[in-house]
Scaffold this motif. Structure first.
Motif, PDB file in Angstrom:
ATOM      1  N   TYR A  36       0.824  -1.208   0.000  1.00 38.98           N
ATOM      2  CA  TYR A  36       0.000   0.000   0.000  1.00 38.98           C
ATOM      3  C   TYR A  36       0.859   1.259   0.000  1.00 38.98           C
ATOM      4  CZ  TYR A  36      -4.299  -2.643   0.983  1.00 38.98           C
ATOM      5  OH  TYR A  36      -5.380  -3.475   0.922  1.00 38.98           O
ATOM      6  N   VAL A  37       1.972   1.250   0.726  1.00 41.91           N
ATOM      7  CA  VAL A  37       2.874   2.413   0.739  1.00 41.91           C
ATOM      8  C   VAL A  37       3.434   2.658  -0.652  1.00 41.91           C
ATOM      9  CG1 VAL A  37       5.116   3.249   1.574  1.00 41.91           C
ATOM     10  CG2 VAL A  37       3.475   2.296   3.172  1.00 41.91           C
ATOM     11  N   VAL A  38       3.847   1.599  -1.322  1.00 45.62           N
ATOM     12  CA  VAL A  38       4.405   1.744  -2.668  1.00 45.62           C
ATOM     13  C   VAL A  38       3.348   2.281  -3.622  1.00 45.62           C
ATOM     14  CG1 VAL A  38       5.316   0.473  -4.656  1.00 45.62           C
ATOM     15  CG2 VAL A  38       6.178  -0.006  -2.354  1.00 45.62           C
ATOM     16  N   GLU A  64       2.962  10.503  -6.703  1.00 42.97           N
ATOM     17  CA  GLU A  64       3.882  10.989  -7.734  1.00 42.97           C
ATOM     18  C   GLU A  64       3.185  11.275  -9.058  1.00 42.97           C
ATOM     19  OE1 GLU A  64       7.873   9.445 -10.086  1.00 42.97           O
ATOM     20  OE2 GLU A  64       7.359   8.569  -8.143  1.00 42.97           O
ATOM     21  N   HIS A  65       2.171  10.462  -9.415  1.00 43.36           N
ATOM     22  CA  HIS A  65       1.603  10.552 -10.758  1.00 43.36           C
ATOM     23  C   HIS A  65       0.205  11.152 -10.839  1.00 43.36           C
ATOM     24  CE1 HIS A  65       4.974   8.500 -12.564  1.00 43.36           C
ATOM     25  NE2 HIS A  65       4.913   7.594 -11.595  1.00 43.36           N
ATOM     26  N   PRO A 113      -1.985  14.300  -9.608  1.00 44.31           N
ATOM     27  CA  PRO A 113      -1.884  15.594  -8.917  1.00 44.31           C
ATOM     28  C   PRO A 113      -2.881  15.760  -7.770  1.00 44.31           C
ATOM     29  CG  PRO A 113      -2.022  15.901 -11.299  1.00 44.31           C
ATOM     30  CD  PRO A 113      -2.232  14.453 -11.032  1.00 44.31           C
ATOM     31  N   ALA A 114      -4.001  15.051  -7.815  1.00 49.27           N
ATOM     32  CA  ALA A 114      -5.014  15.190  -6.770  1.00 49.27           C
ATOM     33  C   ALA A 114      -4.638  14.449  -5.499  1.00 49.27           C
ATOM     34  CB  ALA A 114      -6.364  14.683  -7.287  1.00 49.27           C
ATOM     35  N   VAL A 115      -3.694  13.509  -5.581  1.00 51.29           N
ATOM     36  CA  VAL A 115      -3.285  12.726  -4.413  1.00 51.29           C
ATOM     37  C   VAL A 115      -2.031  13.373  -3.832  1.00 51.29           C
ATOM     38  CG1 VAL A 115      -2.623  10.455  -3.564  1.00 51.29           C
ATOM     39  CG2 VAL A 115      -4.260  10.651  -5.441  1.00 51.29           C
ATOM     40  N   ILE A 116      -2.152  13.812  -2.582  1.00 52.40           N
ATOM     41  CA  ILE A 116      -1.082  14.591  -1.947  1.00 52.40           C
ATOM     42  C   ILE A 116      -0.804  14.043  -0.549  1.00 52.40           C
ATOM     43  CG2 ILE A 116      -0.443  16.883  -1.075  1.00 52.40           C
ATOM     44  CD1 ILE A 116      -2.416  18.024  -3.185  1.00 52.40           C
ATOM     45  N   SER A 117       0.479  13.956  -0.225  1.00 50.95           N
ATOM     46  CA  SER A 117       0.907  13.653   1.141  1.00 50.95           C
ATOM     47  C   SER A 117       2.125  14.518   1.425  1.00 50.95           C
ATOM     48  CB  SER A 117       1.263  12.179   1.294  1.00 50.95           C
ATOM     49  OG  SER A 117       1.708  11.922   2.604  1.00 50.95           O
ATOM     50  N   GLU A 118       2.176  15.091   2.616  1.00 50.90           N
ATOM     51  CA  GLU A 118       3.258  16.015   2.940  1.00 50.90           C
ATOM     52  C   GLU A 118       4.569  15.328   3.287  1.00 50.90           C
ATOM     53  OE1 GLU A 118       2.054  18.938   5.762  1.00 50.90           O
ATOM     54  OE2 GLU A 118       0.554  19.777   4.409  1.00 50.90           O
ATOM     55  N   GLY A 119       4.582  14.003   3.346  1.00 56.03           N
ATOM     56  CA  GLY A 119       5.829  13.325   3.653  1.00 56.03           C
ATOM     57  C   GLY A 119       5.650  11.825   3.683  1.00 56.03           C
TER      58      GLY A 119
END
Length: 136
Positions: free
Chosen positions: A18-20, A27-28, A30-36
């Motif tokens: 799931y992390v991968v 990365e691919h 634009p709507a999916v964002i995580s700050e770290g």
């Protein structure tokens, strides 16, 4: 914690998968964002927990659908299955918002649906890959 990890290695592998997948989506898409990375790891754990609940509820509803003997019973079970399928995506979006706020965003309904499908397919592929194949 160590005892749980030894007893449930497939769940640990699922979180890694799931992390991968989540980081590829970050990365691919634009709507999916995580700050770290730490937040994406915690998001993967949250997704693992919520998707396990969804899969169990879906299996119960599928059992009702298979056991239904009347047209009305099948229709109600099919509607319940649709509600679980669609509603689970909204629940995932809500959970991520409640737990992480604006630090993690999975986009909207379409992107979270694609993400969930990718997570489940990747999990199934990795589990199939790691299953012991009898040598003959």
């Amino acid at each position: 914690m160590r005892r749980w990890m030894r007893a449930r290695p497939a769940d640990v592998i699922d979180v890694f998968v799931y992390v991968v997948v989540l980081n590829l989506a970050i990365e691919h898409l634009p709507a999916v964002i995580s700050e770290g990375f730490t937040l994406s790891l915690l998001t993967a754990v949250l997704l693992k927990l919520s998707l396990e609940v969804v899969v169990r509820v879906k299996n119960v509803v599928l059992g009702h659908l298979r056991a239904a003997t009347t047209r009305r019973g099948r229709a109600v079970a099919a509607l319940a299955l649709w509600v679980v399928a669609a509603g689970s995506k909204l629940v995932v979006l809500w959970l991520v918002d409640v737990v992480f706020g604006s630090a993690v965003q999975l986009g909207g309904f379409v992107s979270v649906t694609l993400l969930v499908v990718a997570l489940l397919l990747s999990r199934a592929a990795v589990r199939r890959l790691l299953v012991d194949v009898p040598t003959g």
